[in-house]
Design a protein around this motif. Structure first.
Motif, PDB file in Angstrom:
ATOM      1  N   GLU A 168       0.816  -1.207   0.000  1.00  0.00           N
ATOM      2  CA  GLU A 168       0.000   0.000   0.000  1.00  0.00           C
ATOM      3  C   GLU A 168       0.854   1.263   0.000  1.00  0.00           C
ATOM      4  N   VAL A 169       1.988   1.214   0.693  1.00  0.00           N
ATOM      5  CA  VAL A 169       2.877   2.371   0.716  1.00  0.00           C
ATOM      6  C   VAL A 169       3.584   2.529  -0.626  1.00  0.00           C
ATOM      7  N   ALA A 170       4.105   1.439  -1.153  1.00  0.00           N
ATOM      8  CA  ALA A 170       4.804   1.489  -2.437  1.00  0.00           C
ATOM      9  C   ALA A 170       3.878   1.971  -3.550  1.00  0.00           C
ATOM     10  N   LEU A 171       2.629   1.517  -3.495  1.00  0.00           N
ATOM     11  CA  LEU A 171       1.660   1.926  -4.515  1.00  0.00           C
ATOM     12  C   LEU A 171       1.329   3.407  -4.393  1.00  0.00           C
ATOM     13  N   ARG A 172       1.076   3.873  -3.169  1.00  0.00           N
ATOM     14  CA  ARG A 172       0.763   5.289  -2.981  1.00  0.00           C
ATOM     15  C   ARG A 172       1.960   6.169  -3.356  1.00  0.00           C
ATOM     16  N   LEU A 173       3.163   5.731  -3.046  1.00  0.00           N
ATOM     17  CA  LEU A 173       4.348   6.508  -3.388  1.00  0.00           C
ATOM     18  C   LEU A 173       4.465   6.685  -4.899  1.00  0.00           C
ATOM     19  N   GLN A 174       4.212   5.623  -5.658  1.00  0.00           N
ATOM     20  CA  GLN A 174       4.282   5.733  -7.111  1.00  0.00           C
ATOM     21  C   GLN A 174       3.211   6.680  -7.653  1.00  0.00           C
ATOM     22  N   LYS A 175       2.043   6.656  -7.072  1.00  0.00           N
ATOM     23  CA  LYS A 175       0.976   7.555  -7.515  1.00  0.00           C
ATOM     24  C   LYS A 175       1.325   9.015  -7.222  1.00  0.00           C
ATOM     25  N   VAL A 176       1.918   9.250  -6.060  1.00  0.00           N
ATOM     26  CA  VAL A 176       2.325  10.613  -5.721  1.00  0.00           C
ATOM     27  C   VAL A 176       3.415  11.095  -6.661  1.00  0.00           C
ATOM     28  N   LEU A 177       4.401  10.242  -6.932  1.00  0.00           N
ATOM     29  CA  LEU A 177       5.479  10.619  -7.851  1.00  0.00           C
ATOM     30  C   LEU A 177       4.944  10.829  -9.264  1.00  0.00           C
ATOM     31  N   ASP A 178       3.965  10.025  -9.668  1.00  0.00           N
ATOM     32  CA  ASP A 178       3.330  10.209 -10.982  1.00  0.00           C
ATOM     33  C   ASP A 178       2.652  11.575 -11.057  1.00  0.00           C
ATOM     34  N   SER A 179       1.962  11.962  -9.997  1.00  0.00           N
ATOM     35  CA  SER A 179       1.315  13.285  -9.973  1.00  0.00           C
ATOM     36  C   SER A 179       2.344  14.401 -10.077  1.00  0.00           C
ATOM     37  N   LEU A 180       3.463  14.261  -9.382  1.00  0.00           N
ATOM     38  CA  LEU A 180       4.502  15.291  -9.423  1.00  0.00           C
ATOM     39  C   LEU A 180       5.191  15.314 -10.784  1.00  0.00           C
ATOM     40  N   ALA A 181       5.308  14.151 -11.427  1.00  0.00           N
ATOM     41  CA  ALA A 181       5.941  14.107 -12.746  1.00  0.00           C
ATOM     42  C   ALA A 181       5.107  14.820 -13.802  1.00  0.00           C
ATOM     43  N   SER A 182       3.808  14.826 -13.612  1.00  0.00           N
ATOM     44  CA  SER A 182       2.912  15.445 -14.601  1.00  0.00           C
ATOM     45  C   SER A 182       2.527  16.873 -14.229  1.00  0.00           C
ATOM     46  N   ILE A 183       3.238  17.457 -13.273  1.00  0.00           N
ATOM     47  CA  ILE A 183       2.852  18.770 -12.772  1.00  0.00           C
ATOM     48  C   ILE A 183       3.271  19.897 -13.717  1.00  0.00           C
ATOM     49  N   GLY A 184       4.197  19.587 -14.661  1.00  0.00           N
ATOM     50  CA  GLY A 184       4.560  20.590 -15.661  1.00  0.00           C
ATOM     51  C   GLY A 184       5.951  21.161 -15.532  1.00  0.00           C
ATOM     52  N   ASP A 185       6.684  20.813 -14.488  1.00  0.00           N
ATOM     53  CA  ASP A 185       8.038  21.321 -14.298  1.00  0.00           C
ATOM     54  C   ASP A 185       9.034  20.256 -14.743  1.00  0.00           C
ATOM     55  N   ASN A 217      11.903  15.037 -13.934  1.00  0.00           N
ATOM     56  CA  ASN A 217      13.096  14.186 -13.938  1.00  0.00           C
ATOM     57  C   ASN A 217      13.336  13.575 -12.560  1.00  0.00           C
ATOM     58  N   ALA A 218      13.176  14.393 -11.522  1.00  0.00           N
ATOM     59  CA  ALA A 218      13.389  13.892 -10.161  1.00  0.00           C
ATOM     60  C   ALA A 218      12.337  12.848  -9.797  1.00  0.00           C
ATOM     61  N   ALA A 219      11.084  13.089 -10.181  1.00  0.00           N
ATOM     62  CA  ALA A 219      10.014  12.146  -9.860  1.00  0.00           C
ATOM     63  C   ALA A 219      10.213  10.819 -10.590  1.00  0.00           C
ATOM     64  N   GLU A 220      10.610  10.867 -11.861  1.00  0.00           N
ATOM     65  CA  GLU A 220      10.843   9.635 -12.614  1.00  0.00           C
ATOM     66  C   GLU A 220      12.016   8.858 -12.029  1.00  0.00           C
ATOM     67  N   TYR A 221      13.066   9.550 -11.637  1.00  0.00           N
ATOM     68  CA  TYR A 221      14.223   8.884 -11.034  1.00  0.00           C
ATOM     69  C   TYR A 221      13.825   8.156  -9.757  1.00  0.00           C
ATOM     70  N   HIS A 222      13.078   8.836  -8.894  1.00  0.00           N
ATOM     71  CA  HIS A 222      12.674   8.213  -7.639  1.00  0.00           C
ATOM     72  C   HIS A 222      11.613   7.144  -7.862  1.00  0.00           C
ATOM     73  N   GLY A 223      10.831   7.267  -8.937  1.00  0.00           N
ATOM     74  CA  GLY A 223       9.886   6.202  -9.270  1.00  0.00           C
ATOM     75  C   GLY A 223      10.607   4.923  -9.650  1.00  0.00           C
ATOM     76  N   ARG A 224      11.649   5.063 -10.475  1.00  0.00           N
ATOM     77  CA  ARG A 224      12.431   3.879 -10.865  1.00  0.00           C
ATOM     78  C   ARG A 224      13.154   3.275  -9.657  1.00  0.00           C
ATOM     79  N   LEU A 225      13.697   4.158  -8.807  1.00  0.00           N
ATOM     80  CA  LEU A 225      14.423   3.679  -7.632  1.00  0.00           C
ATOM     81  C   LEU A 225      13.483   2.955  -6.659  1.00  0.00           C
ATOM     82  N   ALA A 226      12.304   3.515  -6.458  1.00  0.00           N
ATOM     83  CA  ALA A 226      11.336   2.883  -5.563  1.00  0.00           C
ATOM     84  C   ALA A 226      10.880   1.538  -6.123  1.00  0.00           C
ATOM     85  N   LEU A 227      10.752   1.445  -7.438  1.00  0.00           N
ATOM     86  CA  LEU A 227      10.337   0.183  -8.055  1.00  0.00           C
ATOM     87  C   LEU A 227      11.407  -0.886  -7.864  1.00  0.00           C
TER      88      LEU A 227
END
Length: 422
Positions: A362-379, A384-394
């Motif tokens: 549940e934590v790993a899943l929520r973390l990926q969703k949060v990082l996905d939201s930050l990756a699509s925020i437009g900055d 780049n930081a969100a995708e990096y941490h998404g891969r690392l968390a996976l």
């Protein structure tokens, strides 16, 4: 420029005073003494001719009740506050202690109780020695009744507040509020009203005389010193950095045969980090709270999930502040200050949660969703930081999750971080 310098230093100084538990009660005590003796001023005015007559015995009775009860209530309030402080340190993180101590409701309650006790003692002594006349006794009676009512209201409100003080939700909210304030302040002045770092040529390195954390950098003082000795300064240690003999505070380009004492004194160094000018510290503290909640001794993934939502709000606030930011002319053109790194902020916020929560689907899943939201925020930098941490968390989840279906859920949520997804 001078106004900003004084305001900036005053803000830092006032925030330090707010963290001191004795400051507000002492101030209220002094005001209470002044109010008790100030009632005497009415005896020398025309009001003395029309003031209602109040018997000294009735005032003495009220003051005696107040004097007897307020010290007990004040002692009880201190004991409750200490218990709340211990709870905050043990359930959340010791780094949140300064925010809990600075709680306005608790400090106001303690100040009211102690101030009322001092007022009643001083006023009772004055009444028993016939210090007041008719008008003075009436004013003192009004003050006593007013303070008595204030104490009752404060006590009722404080009982509600002390039940929450030091609890996990309250502590997280306080840390979030302090971090949001620091982020907004830093986003409005990404270079602290200095200029951006323009070149790799740094100049002469200047080191701190003490070992400790940078708590505040007085950019105005650096500008004044740089103008006086005709040099340029590149700040190398932002608030939150550990100053050590091997780490420069700043680099100076120009005449290096000068006295650097004023430059070193512009860096406030202390044994602990502060929330005021260090947004990354708030992210670290939130990450620590989540890490403790995910420890085997606590086993509370719900708190970690709550923290990920808090981090999402904070980074969204950072991005919204960036969108509203207007280009400002630097106030201090001789001081170069680096901006905060989004990558560093993501490291502070998400590394511990990804590490300690990898085994909780549940934590790993929520973390990926949060990082996905930050990756699509437009900055782009945030993406780049969100995708990096998404891969690392996976990667961590693949090592920690033993159930194939759980891992597939996390992998599906992490598709945004795959190179082909961009």
């Amino acid at each position: 420029m001078t106004l900003f310098m004084s305001t900036d230093r005053a803000r830092f100084f006032i925030n330090r005073l707010r963290a001191r538990l004795w400051v507000r009660p002492l101030t209220v005590c002094l005001l209470s003494i002044a109010a008790a003796f100030g009632a005497k001023l009415a005896d020398g005015t025309a009001f003395a001719q029309i003031a209602p007559v109040i018997m000294a015995d009735s005032i003495e009775a009220l003051l005696s009740i107040m004097a007897a009860s307020m010290l007990v209530i004040a002692t009880f309030s201190v004991a409750s506050m200490v218990s709340a402080y211990a709870s905050a340190a043990s359930t959340a993180t010791p780094r949140s202690f300064t925010l809990v101590v600075a709680d306005d409701a608790s400090q106001n309650a303690l100040s009211t109780f102690v101030g009322s006790f001092i007022f009643s003692i001083v006023a009772l002594t004055a009444v028993k020695n016939d210090y007041f006349e008719t008008a003075g006794l009436f004013i003192l009676f009004v003050l006593t009744v007013t303070i008595f009512g204030t104490v009752i209201i404060t006590f009722v409100r404080w009982v509600d507040g002390i039940a929450r003080l030091g609890r996990m939700g309250s502590t997280i909210a306080k840390v979030e509020s302090a971090t949001a304030a620091a982020l907004k302040r830093r986003r409005a002045e990404p270079h602290l009203r200095g200029t951006s770092v323009s070149s790799q040529a740094r100049g002469h390195a200047v080191f701190a005389a003490d070992v400790g954390y940078i708590q505040h950098v007085d950019i105005a003082a650096l500008q004044a010193w740089a103008e006086q000795v005709d040099v340029r300064v590149v700040v190398a240690a932002l608030p939150g950095v550990l100053a050590a003999p091997s780490r420069p505070l700043a680099y100076v380009s120009g005449d290096c045969d000068i006295d650097y004492t004023r430059l070193i004194e512009s860096f406030e160094i202390g044994p602990i980090r502060r929330f005021d000018d260090d947004p990354r510290f708030g992210l670290v503290v939130l990450s620590e709270i989540a890490g403790r909640a995910l420890s085997p001794a606590v086993n509370d993934p719900g708190t970690a999930i709550h923290i990920t939502g808090t981090l999402l709000r904070l980074f969204t606030l950072w991005n919204d502040s960036a969108a509203a930011e207007e280009e400002q002319t630097p106030s201090y053109d001789r001081v170069e200050v680096p901006a905060l790194s989004i990558q560093d902020m993501f490291d502070d916020a998400f590394t511990a949660i990804a590490r300690d929560g990898a085994g909780f689907v549940e934590v790993a899943l929520r973390l990926q969703k949060v990082l996905d939201s930050l990756a699509s925020i437009g900055d782009p930098e945030m993406r780049n930081a969100a995708e990096y941490h998404g891969r690392l968390a996976l990667k961590r989840a693949r090592l920690a999750l033993n159930v194939e279906e759980d891992l597939k859920l996390v992998q599906d949520a992490a598709q945004f971080a795959e190179p082909t997804a961009s």
